[in-house]
Each structure stands twice: as C-alpha cells, then as structure tokens.
Design a protein around this motif. Structure first.
Motif, PDB file in Angstrom:
ATOM      1  N   ILE A 152       3.622  -4.518  -3.282  1.00  0.00           N
ATOM      2  CA  ILE A 152       3.942  -3.478  -2.300  1.00  0.00           C
ATOM      3  C   ILE A 152       3.331  -2.150  -2.728  1.00  0.00           C
ATOM      4  O   ILE A 152       2.773  -1.403  -1.909  1.00  0.00           O
ATOM      5  N   GLU A 153       3.400  -1.835  -4.012  1.00  0.00           N
ATOM      6  CA  GLU A 153       2.801  -0.597  -4.520  1.00  0.00           C
ATOM      7  C   GLU A 153       1.297  -0.595  -4.284  1.00  0.00           C
ATOM      8  O   GLU A 153       0.717   0.428  -3.868  1.00  0.00           O
ATOM      9  N   ASP A 154       0.646  -1.722  -4.554  1.00  0.00           N
ATOM     10  CA  ASP A 154      -0.802  -1.803  -4.309  1.00  0.00           C
ATOM     11  C   ASP A 154      -1.105  -1.570  -2.828  1.00  0.00           C
ATOM     12  O   ASP A 154      -2.042  -0.842  -2.481  1.00  0.00           O
ATOM     13  N   LEU A 155      -0.318  -2.175  -1.949  1.00  0.00           N
ATOM     14  CA  LEU A 155      -0.536  -2.003  -0.514  1.00  0.00           C
ATOM     15  C   LEU A 155      -0.363  -0.545  -0.107  1.00  0.00           C
ATOM     16  O   LEU A 155      -1.183  -0.001   0.641  1.00  0.00           O
ATOM     17  N   LEU A 156       0.672   0.115  -0.622  1.00  0.00           N
ATOM     18  CA  LEU A 156       0.915   1.506  -0.253  1.00  0.00           C
ATOM     19  C   LEU A 156      -0.159   2.435  -0.809  1.00  0.00           C
ATOM     20  O   LEU A 156      -0.525   3.427  -0.172  1.00  0.00           O
ATOM     21  N   GLU A 157      -0.683   2.136  -1.980  1.00  0.00           N
ATOM     22  CA  GLU A 157      -1.777   2.953  -2.524  1.00  0.00           C
ATOM     23  C   GLU A 157      -3.023   2.832  -1.639  1.00  0.00           C
ATOM     24  O   GLU A 157      -3.726   3.818  -1.406  1.00  0.00           O
ATOM     25  N   ILE A 158      -3.288   1.614  -1.163  1.00  0.00           N
ATOM     26  CA  ILE A 158      -4.422   1.436  -0.261  1.00  0.00           C
ATOM     27  C   ILE A 158      -4.167   2.193   1.043  1.00  0.00           C
ATOM     28  O   ILE A 158      -5.059   2.865   1.573  1.00  0.00           O
ATOM     29  N   CYS A 159      -2.939   2.110   1.538  1.00  0.00           N
ATOM     30  CA  CYS A 159      -2.591   2.835   2.769  1.00  0.00           C
ATOM     31  C   CYS A 159      -2.774   4.335   2.591  1.00  0.00           C
ATOM     32  O   CYS A 159      -3.253   5.030   3.502  1.00  0.00           O
ATOM     33  N   GLU A 160      -2.416   4.849   1.424  1.00  0.00           N
ATOM     34  CA  GLU A 160      -2.522   6.284   1.179  1.00  0.00           C
ATOM     35  C   GLU A 160      -3.965   6.763   1.266  1.00  0.00           C
ATOM     36  O   GLU A 160      -4.242   7.880   1.704  1.00  0.00           O
ATOM     37  N   VAL A 161      -4.882   5.902   0.878  1.00  0.00           N
ATOM     38  CA  VAL A 161      -6.294   6.270   0.938  1.00  0.00           C
ATOM     39  C   VAL A 161      -6.759   6.451   2.383  1.00  0.00           C
ATOM     40  O   VAL A 161      -7.475   7.404   2.713  1.00  0.00           O
ATOM     41  N   PHE A 162      -6.333   5.555   3.269  1.00  0.00           N
ATOM     42  CA  PHE A 162      -6.853   5.549   4.636  1.00  0.00           C
ATOM     43  C   PHE A 162      -5.947   6.240   5.651  1.00  0.00           C
ATOM     44  O   PHE A 162      -6.333   6.394   6.817  1.00  0.00           O
ATOM     45  N   ALA A 163      -4.756   6.659   5.245  1.00  0.00           N
ATOM     46  CA  ALA A 163      -3.837   7.306   6.184  1.00  0.00           C
ATOM     47  C   ALA A 163      -4.428   8.607   6.706  1.00  0.00           C
ATOM     48  O   ALA A 163      -4.968   9.408   5.936  1.00  0.00           O
ATOM     49  N   PRO A 164      -4.346   8.850   8.000  1.00  0.00           N
ATOM     50  CA  PRO A 164      -4.897  10.089   8.561  1.00  0.00           C
ATOM     51  C   PRO A 164      -4.094  11.305   8.125  1.00  0.00           C
ATOM     52  O   PRO A 164      -2.897  11.202   7.834  1.00  0.00           O
ATOM     53  N   ARG A 165      -4.767  12.439   8.045  1.00  0.00           N
ATOM     54  CA  ARG A 165      -4.075  13.700   7.763  1.00  0.00           C
ATOM     55  C   ARG A 165      -3.299  14.140   8.999  1.00  0.00           C
ATOM     56  O   ARG A 165      -3.626  13.763  10.112  1.00  0.00           O
ATOM     57  N   GLY A 166      -2.282  14.935   8.797  1.00  0.00           N
ATOM     58  CA  GLY A 166      -1.517  15.421   9.934  1.00  0.00           C
ATOM     59  C   GLY A 166      -0.402  14.463  10.311  1.00  0.00           C
ATOM     60  O   GLY A 166       0.134  13.742   9.476  1.00  0.00           O
ATOM     61  N   SER A 167      -0.085  14.433  11.604  1.00  0.00           N
ATOM     62  CA  SER A 167       1.078  13.676  12.061  1.00  0.00           C
ATOM     63  C   SER A 167       0.756  12.249  12.494  1.00  0.00           C
ATOM     64  O   SER A 167       1.660  11.497  12.851  1.00  0.00           O
ATOM     65  N   GLY A 168      -0.501  11.884  12.461  1.00  0.00           N
ATOM     66  CA  GLY A 168      -0.874  10.538  12.901  1.00  0.00           C
ATOM     67  C   GLY A 168      -0.417   9.467  11.927  1.00  0.00           C
ATOM     68  O   GLY A 168      -0.256   9.706  10.726  1.00  0.00           O
ATOM     69  N   ALA A 169      -0.218   8.262  12.451  1.00  0.00           N
ATOM     70  CA  ALA A 169       0.209   7.131  11.625  1.00  0.00           C
ATOM     71  C   ALA A 169      -0.946   6.160  11.415  1.00  0.00           C
ATOM     72  O   ALA A 169      -1.791   5.962  12.299  1.00  0.00           O
ATOM     73  N   LEU A 170      -1.002   5.574  10.236  1.00  0.00           N
ATOM     74  CA  LEU A 170      -1.998   4.555   9.922  1.00  0.00           C
ATOM     75  C   LEU A 170      -1.531   3.220  10.496  1.00  0.00           C
ATOM     76  O   LEU A 170      -0.407   2.785  10.262  1.00  0.00           O
ATOM     77  N   ARG A 171      -2.389   2.562  11.257  1.00  0.00           N
ATOM     78  CA  ARG A 171      -2.043   1.254  11.807  1.00  0.00           C
ATOM     79  C   ARG A 171      -2.311   0.173  10.770  1.00  0.00           C
ATOM     80  O   ARG A 171      -3.420   0.063  10.246  1.00  0.00           O
ATOM     81  N   PHE A 211      -7.356   9.544  -5.826  1.00  0.00           N
ATOM     82  CA  PHE A 211      -7.852  10.913  -5.651  1.00  0.00           C
ATOM     83  C   PHE A 211      -9.308  10.914  -5.215  1.00  0.00           C
ATOM     84  O   PHE A 211      -9.704  11.637  -4.299  1.00  0.00           O
ATOM     85  N   GLY A 212     -10.124  10.084  -5.866  1.00  0.00           N
ATOM     86  CA  GLY A 212     -11.545  10.059  -5.538  1.00  0.00           C
ATOM     87  C   GLY A 212     -11.804   9.586  -4.133  1.00  0.00           C
ATOM     88  O   GLY A 212     -12.641  10.139  -3.421  1.00  0.00           O
ATOM     89  N   LEU A 213     -11.085   8.554  -3.704  1.00  0.00           N
ATOM     90  CA  LEU A 213     -11.321   8.005  -2.381  1.00  0.00           C
ATOM     91  C   LEU A 213     -10.814   8.919  -1.280  1.00  0.00           C
ATOM     92  O   LEU A 213     -11.413   9.025  -0.216  1.00  0.00           O
ATOM     93  N   ILE A 214      -9.685   9.605  -1.539  1.00  0.00           N
ATOM     94  CA  ILE A 214      -9.165  10.530  -0.537  1.00  0.00           C
ATOM     95  C   ILE A 214     -10.114  11.707  -0.372  1.00  0.00           C
ATOM     96  O   ILE A 214     -10.328  12.219   0.723  1.00  0.00           O
TER      97      ILE A 214
END
Length: 238
Positions: A141-160, A21-24
């Motif tokens: 895998i959960e740790d990786l997805l939590e990190i991805c959630e922090v940096f994933a763009p808002r909207g329809s864009g995909a995180l590379r 939450f804090g990082l997002i």
C-alpha cells in the motif's frame, strides 16, 4: 512465462523519498495514449463494458496477470499496517475495473492513513468474487501511495486510480488457474501482498518506470496495468 529480472545488491538504486522528490520536480505534461479499444464506443468503466457476471473484458480479467511463482522456500517480510506519510495533500479517486465500485481517498499534507481509511482500502481491495476481505500488506500500500503521490495533480483535482486486482482468495486463485496456466500457484495476491492497477491518465510505460524506482518488491508490467507486490525486489513484463 514472463522474463524475471532480479535487482543486484550492488545496484545504485534511488531511495524512495529521493525518487519521489525528483519525479515530482520533473517537468512535463502527462498525456496518456489510449489503454483500451474505444472503437466500440464504451468507456473502461461503462457498465456495458462488463459481461453478465460483472467481469471485465479480456484485457482486465484477473487471470491476465502471469505473475512468476516464487520458490516455496522464499522468505517474506512480516505483513504490517501502512505507515506512509504523504509530502503534500493527496486526493485519489479509485475505481474497481471489475465491479465499477468507487472510493475516494483524501489525505492532508504530512498525514497518515487513519484506521478507518485502512479498513476502507482493505474492503475495496477485497476478493469481489467471494466478497472476502484480507488485510493488504502495508508495504505494498505504501508503494502504491508513493507512486500516486508522483502523478497526483496539484490543486484540488483527484488522481484517477483503476484497480484490477487486490486480495485474491485461494478459491478464486484455484478457479483462475483452471482457466489459465498463467496464474501463479503461490500468487502473492492470495496472501494480500499484491495489487494490480493503472492510472487512466498516465501511460503504463511511465508508471512502470516510476514503480521500478520506488517499489521495494516486485513490479510486473503489462499492456493495460501494473502489478506490484511486497515480495523480493524483481521485475518482469508480459
């Protein structure tokens, strides 16, 4: 050998969810410095950047991960399926840095990985040299997805998301050990408990700081990628 830092039990650590939450919520625009030499005119994923055996250049070779060996008596948690539940829609575009293989992972808000998506991930994270699949520990895998959630763009864009290494068979690990003394004899990659990755659009230093707040296991920081695993909580750099 890399310097390993173990987290003290009395440390004031943020909970995973609180850190997310804090990082997002934190403002700022992500602007990554180049993670590789572009003077040759080749992109990281250009077929021309791979050698004749389909292996990436020296910055991405699997044996560039000097993962510190755990003591033989180290007890690890039992592997499990991932139970991560994302807080918002999550779209990830994965690319294997060694083979150029791609995969798309789309999660709706408040959803979990389906059995089919878990199978897809295990196949994508296979030992590509041996074409051998081993279930990746749900904890990493959960740790990786939590990190991805922090940096994933808002909207329809995909995180590379660029994957350097996932599961590594004993045959592959032994071969890499013959090439380099930096490869751990008891690498957690061999157990399907480690993933090496990076985000092309996020500086490694920023990814590393986030991983150290969120990950329950080890975090190794390198020039071009991050190693995370489901071993004891510790960190190191090389």
């Amino acid at each position: 050998m890399p310097k390993v830092k173990n987290a003290g039990s009395g440390s004031a650590l943020l909970t995973r969810r609180a850190a997310v939450f804090g990082l997002i919520a934190a403002p700022g625009v992500i602007s990554a410095a180049p993670l590789f030499d572009t003077s040759s005119g080749l992109g990281m994923f250009s077929p021309a950047s791979l050698n004749s055996r389909g292996e990436a250049g020296s910055l991405l070779n699997l044996y560039s991960d000097p993962e510190p060996d755990l003591a033989p008596q180290t007890r690890l948690n039992q592997k499990r399926v991932p139970s991560f539940k994302n807080l918002r829609p999550l779209r990830i575009a994965l690319q294997n840095a060694n083979t150029n293989e791609t995969m798309r992972l789309d999660l709706l808000s408040q959803s979990k990985l389906s059995d089919a998506q878990v199978s897809q991930l295990n196949h994508f994270l296979r030992d590509w040299r041996q074409n051998e699949i081993k279930a990746i520990d749900g904890a990493v895998i959960e740790d990786l997805l939590e990190i991805c959630e922090v940096f994933a763009p808002r909207g329809s864009g995909a995180l590379r998301l660029r994957i350097t290494s996932g599961y590594r068979s004993k045959a592959t690990n032994d071969m890499l050990r013959r090439k380099s003394a930096n490869v751990a004899r008891r690498s957690l990659h061999v157990q399907g408990r480690a993933i090496d990755f990076s985000f092309p659009d996020v500086p490694i230093s920023k990814t590393s700081r986030t991983a150290k707040k969120l990950c329950s296991g080890g975090v190794g920081t390198y020039r071009t990628f991050l190693h995370i695993d489901s071993g004891p909580r510790r960190s190191w750099g090389a």
